[in-house]
Design an enzyme around this catalytic site. Structure first.
Site, PDB file in Angstrom:
ATOM      1  N   ASP A   1       0.854  -1.194   0.000  1.00  0.00           N
ATOM      2  CA  ASP A   1       0.000   0.000   0.000  1.00  0.00           C
ATOM      3  C   ASP A   1       0.886   1.239   0.000  1.00  0.00           C
ATOM      4  O   ASP A   1       2.066   1.179   0.347  1.00  0.00           O
ATOM      5  CB  ASP A   1      -0.907   0.003   1.244  1.00  0.00           C
ATOM      6  CG  ASP A   1      -1.813   1.232   1.290  1.00  0.00           C
ATOM      7  OD1 ASP A   1      -2.430   1.545   0.250  1.00  0.00           O
ATOM      8  OD2 ASP A   1      -1.888   1.893   2.342  1.00  0.00           O
ATOM      9  N   SER A   2       0.275   2.353  -0.317  1.00  0.00           N
ATOM     10  CA  SER A   2       1.009   3.617  -0.285  1.00  0.00           C
ATOM     11  C   SER A   2       1.365   4.030   1.149  1.00  0.00           C
ATOM     12  O   SER A   2       2.213   4.896   1.343  1.00  0.00           O
ATOM     13  CB  SER A   2       0.154   4.715  -0.922  1.00  0.00           C
ATOM     14  OG  SER A   2      -1.031   4.898  -0.173  1.00  0.00           O
TER      15      SER A   2
ATOM     16  N   CYS B   1      -4.251  -1.231  -2.206  1.00  0.00           N
ATOM     17  CA  CYS B   1      -4.265   0.215  -2.454  1.00  0.00           C
ATOM     18  C   CYS B   1      -5.065   0.426  -3.732  1.00  0.00           C
ATOM     19  O   CYS B   1      -4.748  -0.165  -4.774  1.00  0.00           O
ATOM     20  CB  CYS B   1      -2.819   0.686  -2.630  1.00  0.00           C
ATOM     21  SG  CYS B   1      -2.656   2.394  -3.211  1.00  0.00           S
TER      22      CYS B   1
ATOM     23  N   GLU C   1      -2.951   9.285   7.667  1.00  0.00           N
ATOM     24  CA  GLU C   1      -1.511   8.995   7.822  1.00  0.00           C
ATOM     25  C   GLU C   1      -0.898   9.773   8.983  1.00  0.00           C
ATOM     26  O   GLU C   1       0.098   9.353   9.567  1.00  0.00           O
ATOM     27  CB  GLU C   1      -0.752   9.304   6.520  1.00  0.00           C
ATOM     28  CG  GLU C   1      -0.999   8.306   5.384  1.00  0.00           C
ATOM     29  CD  GLU C   1      -0.235   6.963   5.543  1.00  0.00           C
ATOM     30  OE1 GLU C   1       0.843   6.955   6.164  1.00  0.00           O
ATOM     31  OE2 GLU C   1      -0.742   5.947   5.045  1.00  0.00           O
TER      32      GLU C   1
ATOM     33  N   CYS D   1     -10.751   3.603  -1.157  1.00  0.00           N
ATOM     34  CA  CYS D   1      -9.366   3.859  -0.746  1.00  0.00           C
ATOM     35  C   CYS D   1      -9.220   3.137   0.582  1.00  0.00           C
ATOM     36  O   CYS D   1     -10.064   3.276   1.466  1.00  0.00           O
ATOM     37  CB  CYS D   1      -9.119   5.360  -0.582  1.00  0.00           C
ATOM     38  SG  CYS D   1      -7.519   5.744   0.183  1.00  0.00           S
TER      39      CYS D   1
ATOM     40  N   HIS E   1      -7.458   3.599   3.017  1.00  0.00           N
ATOM     41  CA  HIS E   1      -7.316   4.448   4.205  1.00  0.00           C
ATOM     42  C   HIS E   1      -8.674   4.812   4.825  1.00  0.00           C
ATOM     43  O   HIS E   1      -8.759   5.130   6.008  1.00  0.00           O
ATOM     44  CB  HIS E   1      -6.597   5.753   3.856  1.00  0.00           C
ATOM     45  CG  HIS E   1      -5.123   5.615   3.654  1.00  0.00           C
ATOM     46  ND1 HIS E   1      -4.576   5.078   2.512  1.00  0.00           N
ATOM     47  CD2 HIS E   1      -4.068   5.953   4.458  1.00  0.00           C
ATOM     48  CE1 HIS E   1      -3.244   5.095   2.616  1.00  0.00           C
ATOM     49  NE2 HIS E   1      -2.917   5.619   3.780  1.00  0.00           N
TER      50      HIS E   1
END
Lengths: 272, 272
Positions: free
Chosen positions: B14-15, B77, B156, B188, B190
Site C-alpha cells: 500500500d502507499s 491500495c 496517515e 481507498c 485508508h
C-alpha cells in the site's frame, strides 16, 4: 483470451434439482452470464451411491457440458464435490468450482462459538469433507455431522413445503438440537428448499449457511480473476436446463423455486 | 505444489497504512497465514501522482516482496490497483489480487436502487476504474465519483478520530448527500479508519462498502482454488511490516487500528 470466449456459458451440474439453488443466486448476481445446467434426476439421489459411481456420473455430466464449450464448471452438488472435484479440476483446462470450500469458509466467518453443524447426504457426511476443511483451517472448531437421507427425495418429489417435509425435518434434526451449535451448514444443494422448515426446527438463533449461494461468490471472484466476465447482456432465454428425468417435473420445481416462466428444459440420456 | 510452499507468506502492499485495514480482516479470517506488508509511507499519498510513477513505485514494493518468496500478492491500495494491477498480474507467476473488483462486486450485491457512490483518491477517481467495473457488470447502475484528497493525509498523520477529521469529511462529502445513493464504496483503503465519521455524515441508511475487507474474501477464495492454504498454525510474530517512513508513526497507527502489541515494524528504502 478473445472477447468471444467470455460469452461462453457457465456449466452447473447436480444430481437433480438441488443445484438450482445455486443457479438462482447466480442469475441474481451475474445476470449477464449464460447458464447451462444438467440435473441427473433419473439417478438421484447420489448420496447413498459408492464414490466410484458418483465420480463416473459426474464425469458424464462434465463431458456433456464440455462439448457445449463452457468456460467454467460449477459442481453444484456436495456429494459430487466431495469425491470428484479434485480429479476433475486437475483434468480439465477450465476453472472448476465445488460447493464445499465456499460453505466451510462462510461457516467459519459466521460462527462465534466455533461449534458448527453439517447436514448432508450419506456420501457427503461419510467423506468428512466439511469436517476436514473446517478443522484444517480452524483446528479448534467442534464439528458435528448428520446425514439426512430422507431430505433429497422430499425435495425431488416437489413436496418440500408439505407437512410430510415438516415431520421428516423435525425428527431428523432432533439430535442436533442438543449440540449448542450457532452455525449449521446446509451441506447439500437440495436443502435450501427446506430452509424455512429447518430454520424453524433449529431456532432463529442459528445461522444457516447455504453452501450453494456462497459458491456464487467464488464463481464471481474467479470470473474476475481469469478475466472471464461476459460484459454483453444475455437474453433470459440463454439459460438451458437438461435433465435425465422428467422435464415436466423438473420444470415444475424450477418454476416454483426460480420463478421463471417458459424455462428451456430438455431430456437427455447420460451413460447407457 | 509442495506443502512447504503453502507456508510462504502473503504479501500486502500500500502507499501507507491504509492497507492495514485489509490486513486486519485477513488476520481475522485467515489466522494461519503469514503476512508481509509494505507501506510506502515516505511517498504517500499516491493519489495525486501521475500513473507512470505509481506503477513504478508499485513495482518496487512488489519486487521487494517477491524476493521474500511470497505465494500471493495483494495490492491493498486502490490507486495502485487502478493503474498497475493488470500489468503486474500478467508479469509475475503468483496470484495477484487488487481491491477494486471485490469492492465493485460487493456494491452491486448491496445496492437496491442501483445508485452507487465512489469516494477515492484523485488517481482512483480519474481512472474511472470503479465506474467501468460497475457499469460493465450492471449497465443500468448510476455511478457518481468524488475525489477526497484531504482524507489520506488525515489518516496517515494519525488524526482520523479528531475534530479536524470530522470537519474535513463533512465538508468534502456534502455534494454526495443530494444524490439519493443507497451504497457508497470506500474506494481507498485508508478510508475505513474514517468509517464512523463517514457513516455519521452520510446517514445510517447508506451501506458503506469497505473494498479492503471485501478483498479478503477473494484472497480466501484463491487460496482455496490454488490449494495454497497454510494449514500449519502461524505464530503471531509471523507478521512483519515494512515502511519507507517512520516505524514509530506506523506502529502507533497499526497498534491503534489492529490492536496488536509488539508489532514487527522495520524501516526500508525503496527506489533510489
Amino acid at each position: 483470451m478473445s472477447v468471444l470466449s467470455n460469452e461462453r456459458p457457465i456449466g452447473f451440474i447436480d444430481s437433480g434439482v438441488g443445484g438450482l439453488t445455486v443457479v438462482k443466486e447466480a442469475m441474481r448476481q451475474l445476470p449477464n452470464e449464460e447458464i447451462l445446467y444438467v440435473g441427473d434426476t433419473a439417478r438421484c439421489p447420489y448420496g447413498p451411491r459408492p464414490p466410484k459411481q458418483v465420480i463416473e456420473f459426474t464425469w458424464q455430466m462434465t463431458r456433456f457440458l464440455l462439448k457445449k464449450n463452457i468456460k467454467m464448471l460449477v459442481i453444484a452438488c456436495n456429494t459430487a464435490t466431495a469425491v470428484a472435484l479434485e480429479e476433475i479440476k486437475k483434468s480439465v483446462d477450465i476453472p472448476v468450482i465445488g460447493v464445499i470450500q465456499p460453505g466451510a469458509r462462510a461457516a467459519l466467518k459466521a460462527s462465534n462459538n466455533s461449534r458448527v453443524g453439517v447436514i448432508g447426504t450419506l456420501g457427503t457426511v461419510k467423506s468428512d469433507s466439511y469436517k476436514n476443511e473446517l478443522q484444517e483451517k480452524a483446528p479448534d472448531t467442534y464439528v458435528t455431522s448428520l446425514a439426512c437421507p430422507k431430505f433429497v427425495p422430499v425435495v425431488e418429489s416437489n413436496q418440500f413445503a408439505s407437512s410430510v417435509a415438516k415431520k421428516i425435518v423435525s425428527e431428523t434434526l432432533k439430535p442436533l438440537k442438543l449440540e449448542n451449535l450457532d452455525t449449521l451448514i446446509l451441506g447439500c444443494t437440495h436443502y435450501p428448499l427446506l430452509r424455512p422448515i429447518i430454520q424453524n426446527v433449529m431456532g432463529q438463533q442459528i445461522t444457516l449457511i447455504d453452501s450453494g449461494a456462497e459458491t456464487v461468490n467464488d464463481v464471481s471472484t474467479l470470473l474476475d480473476y481469469f478475466n472471464l466476465n461476459n460484459y454483453e447482456q444475455t437474453n433470459q432465454k440463454a439459460r438451458t436446463f437438461y435433465t435425465t428425468g422428467s422435464p415436466k417435473m423438473f420444470k415444475d420445481i424450477a418454476h416454483e423455486w426460480l420463478q421463471i416462466e417458459n424455462l428451456n428444459v430438455f431430456h437427455i440420456d447420460l451413460g447407457e
